[in-house]
Design an enzyme around this catalytic site. Structure first.
Site, PDB file in Angstrom:
ATOM      1  N   GLU A 324       0.816  -1.227   0.177  1.00  0.00           N
ATOM      2  CA  GLU A 324       0.105   0.071   0.016  1.00  0.00           C
ATOM      3  C   GLU A 324       0.736   1.111  -0.024  1.00  0.00           C
ATOM      4  O   GLU A 324       0.808   2.152  -0.781  1.00  0.00           O
ATOM      5  CB  GLU A 324      -0.828   0.015   1.227  1.00  0.00           C
ATOM      6  CG  GLU A 324      -1.789   1.154   1.240  1.00  0.00           C
ATOM      7  CD  GLU A 324      -2.450   1.178   2.654  1.00  0.00           C
ATOM      8  OE1 GLU A 324      -3.525   1.974   2.788  1.00  0.00           O
ATOM      9  OE2 GLU A 324      -2.118   0.380   3.679  1.00  0.00           O
ATOM     10  N   HIS A 325       1.844   1.323   0.804  1.00  0.00           N
ATOM     11  CA  HIS A 325       2.729   2.488   1.124  1.00  0.00           C
ATOM     12  C   HIS A 325       4.188   1.880   0.939  1.00  0.00           C
ATOM     13  O   HIS A 325       4.537   0.917   1.420  1.00  0.00           O
ATOM     14  CB  HIS A 325       2.603   3.154   2.325  1.00  0.00           C
ATOM     15  CG  HIS A 325       1.501   3.680   2.750  1.00  0.00           C
ATOM     16  ND1 HIS A 325       0.532   2.737   3.564  1.00  0.00           N
ATOM     17  CD2 HIS A 325       0.607   4.750   2.582  1.00  0.00           C
ATOM     18  CE1 HIS A 325      -0.691   3.332   3.706  1.00  0.00           C
ATOM     19  NE2 HIS A 325      -0.614   4.632   3.018  1.00  0.00           N
TER      20      HIS A 325
END
Length: 429
Positions: A324-325
């Site tokens: 996601e990040h």
């Protein structure tokens, strides 16, 4: 936080185990979600009242938040918060405005016009969490792209609290331009938006993060309405070389670990000394973290530091994770950008930490999780529009291509298709 030195395949295998542990869903939870949806679909407002009392401990007679309550919210929040909110709005709007697309009209061939119309969705529902923390930033990230897309009606739902909705949430909703707000949460709120009740309007699409019950409910109603994505636990991968700052890296790992116990925080580094320092720093910072109990459980269950022989190997492992990040704490982060194939959002260098993206930079913080960054994208203006193609042929233009259409239709055994073309030119024979 465990330090792991493994070959690529073994490291990937362990990462998959971490992710699977974070995404375990008990069958009892799925059954419960389906039962809630069925009950709300049939019982409507009565069912909403039942679940609001059962899960939130609040008796609700009227789910809608009044205009007066929304407008008064700004009186109960700090001026510094309002200033920060306005700055965030400015950046989110300026970034997402560049995503807007226009309809296409193709008139290159004589007698032929083809094109694509882009139209905003009529109405959407935005879910804003209200559990262990309050997220005004989620209001901006979900609502502002919809406003820019031209969505006519934006309905927001958020769980009730004893004493009412957090005024910071209401202030953000007012600033972003939400049209209606309802105090309902959980799977029952998703069901209400999908099917409609006496009080809650049915919408065309539901967006916004939530807990496991909310995520499963969105999956269940997909097809009845559209949804943004099935959000799993929050996750971060930090790729670091010897130039990485252990304090910064530890702080960034914990910024995701504090979300909930199922969050995943992984550091991949080429430097053993840095790995040891990050491990120590995580423990040191946990001692003073207000949400340390949640963060510690997350780190213990789903956190790890992987040692790899090269930066190339680190990026290869990150691409397999599709986080996601992704943070790049390396000497030349911009040069590595071409090698990043799968990530929701990428943060380049020590002064571009993940919370910058969460709150202020402008790109959306609603991101694909659980490896879905391999095929999903961050929330954008595109998520709030739909496209229709159109075709216009003159008689002569159709006549020139009729034989191709008839040939293809007959080969597929769809003779009425062929007939629909032939009948237009029979009188000429």
């Amino acid at each position: 936080m465990e330090i792991i030195y493994e070959e690529f395949k073994e490291a990937l295998s362990k990462i998959k185990v971490l992710r699977e542990n974070a995404n375990i869903i008990e069958e009892t939870v799925q059954r419960s979600v389906r039962e809630i949806i069925r009950h709300v679909r049939e019982g409507k407002d009565e069912a909403l009242s039942f679940y609001t009392k059962k899960f939130d401990g609040v008796e609700m007679k009227n789910f809608r938040v009044s205009e007066e309550e929304i407008q008064q919210a700004s009186m109960f929040v700090e001026n510094s918060f309002l200033e920060a909110l306005k700055e965030a709005k400015k950046n989110v709007v300026s970034y997402h405005e560049k995503q807007k697309k226009h309809s296409i009209f193709d008139c290159e061939s004589k007698g032929i016009i083809r094109g694509q119309l882009i139209r905003p969705l009529e109405n959407i529902g935005v879910y804003v969490p209200g559990g262990t923390a309050s997220y005004p930033s989620s209001v901006l990230m979900n609502v502002l792209p919809a406003k820019l897309a031209g969505v006519k009606k934006i309905v927001m739902v958020t769980p009730p609290r004893k004493g009412g909705i957090d005024p910071h949430i209401l202030a953000a909703a007012d600033l972003a331009g939400v049209d209606e707000i309802y105090t309902i949460g959980g799977a029952q709120a998703i069901a209400a938006l999908a099917y409609g009740t006496e009080s809650i309007p049915k919408v065309d699409k539901i967006v916004g993060p939530g807990n496991l019950y909310v995520a499963l409910a969105k999956r269940e109603v997909y097809g009845i309405v559209n949804i943004d994505m099935i959000a799993g636990p929050s996750e971060i991968v930090v790729v670091a070389d010897e130039t990485g700052n252990a304090k910064y890296i530890a702080a960034d790992l914990l910024s995701q670990a504090e979300h909930d116990e199922r969050a995943t925080a992984i550091c991949i580094t080429t430097n053993m000394e840095l790995a040891k320092e990050v491990e120590k720093e995580v423990e040191r910072q946990l001692e003073t973290l207000p949400r340390s109990e949640i963060a510690r459980e997350s780190i213990n269950r789903n956190g790890a530091i992987f040692i790899v022989p090269s930066l190339e190997e680190a990026l290869k492992l990150s691409n397999e994770i599709a986080p996601e990040h992704l943070e790049l704490h390396i000497k030349e982060p911009m040069n590595a950008l071409d090698y990043v194939k799968h990530a929701g959002s990428i943060f380049l260098g020590p002064y571009s930490p993940e919370p910058l993206g969460d709150y202020l930079a402008g790109p959306n913080h609603v991101l694909p999780t659980s490896g879905t960054a391999r095929f999903f994208s961050p929330l954008s203006v595109d998520d709030f529009v739909k496209k229709s193609s159109f075709i216009s042929y003159t008689e002569e233009a159709l006549k020139n291509v009729q034989h191709h259409i008839v040939e293809l239709a007959n080969k597929e055994g769809l003779h009425a298709h062929a007939r629909a073309i032939q009948i237009r030119f029979e009188e000429e024979k």
